[in-house]
Design an enzyme around this catalytic site. Sequence first.
Site, PDB file in Angstrom:
ATOM      1  N   ARG A   1      -1.110 -38.807  24.803  1.00 60.82           N
ATOM      2  CA  ARG A   1      -1.597 -38.423  23.545  1.00 60.82           C
ATOM      3  C   ARG A   1      -1.044 -39.335  22.220  1.00 60.82           C
ATOM      4  O   ARG A   1      -0.907 -38.845  21.177  1.00 60.82           O
ATOM      5  CB  ARG A   1      -1.547 -37.054  23.055  1.00 60.82           C
TER       6      ARG A   1
ATOM      7  N   ARG B   1      -3.238 -36.926  16.486  1.00 63.17           N
ATOM      8  CA  ARG B   1      -3.197 -36.157  15.049  1.00 63.17           C
ATOM      9  C   ARG B   1      -1.786 -36.402  14.435  1.00 63.17           C
ATOM     10  O   ARG B   1      -1.499 -36.040  13.349  1.00 63.17           O
ATOM     11  CB  ARG B   1      -3.435 -34.691  15.589  1.00 63.17           C
TER      12      ARG B   1
ATOM     13  N   ARG C   1     -10.161 -39.354  11.447  1.00 64.02           N
ATOM     14  CA  ARG C   1     -10.821 -38.112  11.931  1.00 64.02           C
ATOM     15  C   ARG C   1     -11.532 -37.253  10.507  1.00 64.02           C
ATOM     16  O   ARG C   1     -12.602 -36.868  10.556  1.00 64.02           O
ATOM     17  CB  ARG C   1      -9.733 -37.129  12.240  1.00 64.02           C
TER      18      ARG C   1
ATOM     19  N   ASP D   1     -11.631 -38.169  26.701  1.00 62.17           N
ATOM     20  CA  ASP D   1     -11.187 -36.875  27.045  1.00 62.17           C
ATOM     21  C   ASP D   1     -11.746 -36.722  28.474  1.00 62.17           C
ATOM     22  O   ASP D   1     -12.576 -37.389  28.924  1.00 62.17           O
ATOM     23  CB  ASP D   1     -12.238 -35.781  26.261  1.00 62.17           C
TER      24      ASP D   1
ATOM     25  N   TYR E   1     -12.441 -25.843  33.454  1.00 59.76           N
ATOM     26  CA  TYR E   1     -13.206 -25.830  32.071  1.00 59.76           C
ATOM     27  C   TYR E   1     -14.592 -25.366  32.558  1.00 59.76           C
ATOM     28  O   TYR E   1     -15.172 -24.432  31.640  1.00 59.76           O
ATOM     29  CB  TYR E   1     -13.043 -27.024  31.732  1.00 59.76           C
TER      30      TYR E   1
END
Length: 354
Positions: A28, A32, A41, A78, A155
């Site tokens: 990652r 963020r 974003r 993703d 998921y």
Amino acid sequence: MIGQDQVPCLLRAARGETLDRPPVWMMRQAGRYMQVYRDLRDKYPSFRERSENPDLAIEISLQPWRAFRPDGVILFSDILTPLTGMGIPFDIIESKGPIIDPPIRSQAQVDAVHTLDPDSATPFIRTILTSLRQEVGNEAAVLGFVGSPWTLAAYAVEGRTSKSYAHIKGMAFSEPGMLHQLLSKLADNIAIYACHQIECGAQVVQLFDSWAGQLSPMDYRTFALPYQQQVVRRVKAKYPDTPLILYISGSAGVLDLMGESGVDIVSVDWTVDMADARRRLGANMVVQGNVDPAALFGSKAFIRDRILDTVQKAGRRGHILNLGHGILPGTPEENAAFFFETAKQLDQLLAVPA
């Protein structure tokens, strides 16, 4: 022929070579914690647009490359991205995470899962990976990644993130035949997708089986390991020289079994001491990790000590320095920079025991 000095050091470590310092990247690492990512974003609030628009995904993938020069540059995407190409629609909502509606709960839904055609379903992947290879050249390795079958099935069956995994485990224990069919279909498709990423330019592919750490060793051996092996067999049959990495969050209970998956590299989370991981996996397994991501909220001296502890325990051969999970939102960027700076100076900071 490309000389050894031109082969990215991450690929040399993946082969088990002895190096002056371990290569370094972060899971990652595009995300963020970086202000440039948050600014982008805000302008493009849809995660799927950011990850499926080639220009945006290339820019985001390269943000940490420009800032820190890691030894690995990973595709911004993703693990759910290929699901739509299998007939499993999904969305990713910023505040809620992935949503699969309706979740897969019936035999008819499992039967409807079909074979993935990556160029048709994910045409942006080729553009992104080709561009990343052109951008970084031999200065770093370009990594692709895929979800492993158990985690993708979790998921799909849960319909969202979960704390109890009641639906997927309920299916495993009450309708195992149906779940095995779903897992096998996912494994075949993920192998296709991983091979596609390699064809598009990925030099290493990481398999994320993030939720497999929620399984007992017995259930891991039944519902996760065989399908990891299925993916690895199919990819290695076509691309035997491309290194594959397996990562599981909370893997302490199944670490030994991860070594049976057939991958070249086991990514160790921070719940396992690196010296113990080395002992349990054996001298021939390349390892990745495993600094606690929260360590990057500490002082620079603390961060340096944690890096040195991990590297000393891993040794000079067959180790890729990384975090034990993805870098956390809110991590100070200067601490991420210090992590990379320290990693690049390890050959000067200490003589790492072989």
